[in-house]
Motif scaffolding. Structure first.
Motif, short mmCIF file in Angstrom:
data_model
loop_
_atom_site.label_atom_id
_atom_site.label_comp_id
_atom_site.label_asym_id
_atom_site.label_seq_id
_atom_site.Cartn_x
_atom_site.Cartn_y
_atom_site.Cartn_z
N MET A 1 0.83 -1.14 -0.03
CA MET A 1 0.03 0.08 0.03
C MET A 1 0.98 1.17 0.10
SD MET A 1 -2.98 1.02 -0.10
CE MET A 1 -4.09 2.31 0.34
N ILE A 2 1.95 1.36 0.90
CA ILE A 2 2.86 2.38 0.96
C ILE A 2 3.55 2.41 -0.39
CG2 ILE A 2 5.07 3.41 2.02
CD1 ILE A 2 3.99 1.86 4.77
N GLY A 3 3.87 1.45 -1.14
CA GLY A 3 4.49 1.74 -2.43
C GLY A 3 3.74 2.14 -3.40
N PHE A 4 2.47 1.75 -3.32
CA PHE A 4 1.42 2.14 -4.33
C PHE A 4 1.01 3.75 -4.15
CE2 PHE A 4 -3.11 3.10 -5.34
CZ PHE A 4 -3.27 2.82 -6.63
N LEU A 5 1.05 4.19 -2.85
CA LEU A 5 1.03 5.74 -2.56
C LEU A 5 2.04 6.29 -3.08
CD1 LEU A 5 -0.93 5.30 0.82
CD2 LEU A 5 -2.05 6.08 -1.21
N ALA A 6 3.22 5.88 -2.91
CA ALA A 6 4.39 6.66 -3.35
C ALA A 6 4.71 6.59 -4.46
CB ALA A 6 5.66 5.85 -2.55
N LEU A 7 4.15 5.66 -5.39
CA LEU A 7 4.07 5.71 -6.86
C LEU A 7 3.07 6.69 -7.47
CD1 LEU A 7 4.90 4.48 -9.69
CD2 LEU A 7 3.13 2.88 -9.21
N GLY A 8 1.97 6.68 -6.76
CA GLY A 8 0.99 7.68 -7.01
C GLY A 8 1.11 9.32 -6.81
N PHE A 9 2.07 9.27 -5.80
CA PHE A 9 2.60 10.63 -5.51
C PHE A 9 3.49 11.13 -6.55
CE2 PHE A 9 5.81 13.40 -3.59
CZ PHE A 9 4.98 14.55 -3.25
N VAL A 10 4.62 10.25 -7.01
CA VAL A 10 5.63 10.56 -7.90
C VAL A 10 4.99 11.02 -9.20
CG1 VAL A 10 7.52 9.57 -9.16
CG2 VAL A 10 7.50 9.17 -6.67
N LEU A 11 4.02 10.02 -9.73
CA LEU A 11 3.51 10.33 -11.04
C LEU A 11 2.55 11.63 -10.93
CD1 LEU A 11 1.92 6.73 -11.89
CD2 LEU A 11 3.83 7.89 -12.98
N LEU A 12 1.87 11.99 -9.81
CA LEU A 12 1.11 13.19 -9.82
C LEU A 12 2.13 14.41 -9.78
CD1 LEU A 12 -1.77 12.65 -7.14
CD2 LEU A 12 -1.81 13.22 -9.51
N PHE A 13 3.14 14.19 -9.01
CA PHE A 13 4.44 15.56 -9.01
C PHE A 13 4.98 15.44 -10.29
CE2 PHE A 13 8.64 17.19 -8.10
CZ PHE A 13 8.19 18.13 -7.30
N THR A 14 5.34 14.38 -10.87
CA THR A 14 6.00 14.70 -12.25
C THR A 14 4.99 15.22 -13.24
OG1 THR A 14 5.42 12.38 -12.93
CG2 THR A 14 7.71 12.84 -11.94
N GLU A 15 3.72 14.95 -13.36
CA GLU A 15 2.73 15.50 -14.38
C GLU A 15 2.43 16.68 -13.93
OE1 GLU A 15 1.69 14.02 -17.16
OE2 GLU A 15 3.05 12.36 -16.43
N HIS A 16 2.09 17.31 -12.65
CA HIS A 16 1.80 18.64 -12.24
C HIS A 16 2.90 19.27 -11.35
CE1 HIS A 16 -2.40 17.31 -13.33
NE2 HIS A 16 -2.00 16.11 -12.57
N HIS A 19 2.45 23.39 -11.52
CA HIS A 19 1.62 23.63 -10.45
C HIS A 19 1.86 23.56 -9.10
CE1 HIS A 19 -1.37 23.61 -13.70
NE2 HIS A 19 -0.93 22.35 -14.07
N VAL A 20 2.68 22.69 -8.84
CA VAL A 20 2.98 22.29 -7.45
C VAL A 20 4.09 23.38 -7.10
CG1 VAL A 20 4.23 20.65 -5.92
CG2 VAL A 20 2.24 19.91 -7.17
N LEU A 21 5.18 23.55 -7.96
CA LEU A 21 6.34 24.61 -7.81
C LEU A 21 5.83 26.03 -7.77
CD1 LEU A 21 9.27 22.56 -9.60
CD2 LEU A 21 8.63 22.58 -7.01
N GLY A 22 4.67 26.12 -8.70
CA GLY A 22 4.27 27.38 -8.82
C GLY A 22 3.56 28.10 -7.49
N ALA A 23 3.08 27.01 -6.89
CA ALA A 23 2.02 27.20 -5.61
C ALA A 23 3.05 27.52 -4.31
CB ALA A 23 1.20 26.23 -5.40
N LEU A 24 4.27 27.20 -4.35
CA LEU A 24 5.31 26.94 -3.21
C LEU A 24 5.42 28.32 -2.51
CD1 LEU A 24 7.90 24.35 -3.96
CD2 LEU A 24 5.85 24.04 -2.29
N PRO A 25 5.77 29.39 -3.32
CA PRO A 25 5.74 30.70 -2.61
C PRO A 25 4.48 31.24 -1.95
CG PRO A 25 6.61 30.96 -4.84
CD PRO A 25 6.04 29.42 -4.82
N PHE A 26 3.28 31.02 -2.65
CA PHE A 26 2.02 31.34 -1.91
C PHE A 26 1.89 30.47 -0.45
CE2 PHE A 26 1.23 32.27 -6.45
CZ PHE A 26 1.24 33.76 -6.17
N LEU A 27 2.38 29.01 -0.49
CA LEU A 27 2.23 28.39 0.50
C LEU A 27 3.29 28.91 1.61
CD1 LEU A 27 2.00 24.72 -1.21
CD2 LEU A 27 0.26 26.24 -0.08
#
Length: 65
Positions: A1-16, A19-27
């Motif tokens: 389950m942890i591996g599945f969640l890690a893979l999902g996080f990596v895929l979301l991060f690479t695709e988006h 968006h993620v890095l653009g929101a860092l200054p605002f966060l």
């Protein structure tokens, strides 16, 4: 389950990544007032601006040590 969640996080991060890095200054800017709000909880200040009794003492004071 942890591996599945890690893979999902990596895929979301690479695709988006843009968006993620653009929101860092605002966060970062949002974290400042949130930390101010939540980190001042334990200072022991009353609502009228006067310190509450024992607010400046450490937990070990008054234990007879």
């Amino acid at each position: 389950m942890i591996g599945f969640l890690a893979l999902g996080f990596v895929l979301l991060f690479t695709e988006h990544r843009a968006h993620v890095l653009g929101a860092l200054p605002f966060l970062l800017l949002l974290s400042c007032p949130l930390m101010h709000l939540f980190m001042h909880h334990g200072h022991g200040h009353g609502h009228d601006g006067t310190p509450q009794p024992g607010a400046g003492r450490s937990p070990r004071e008054g234990q007879g040590q």
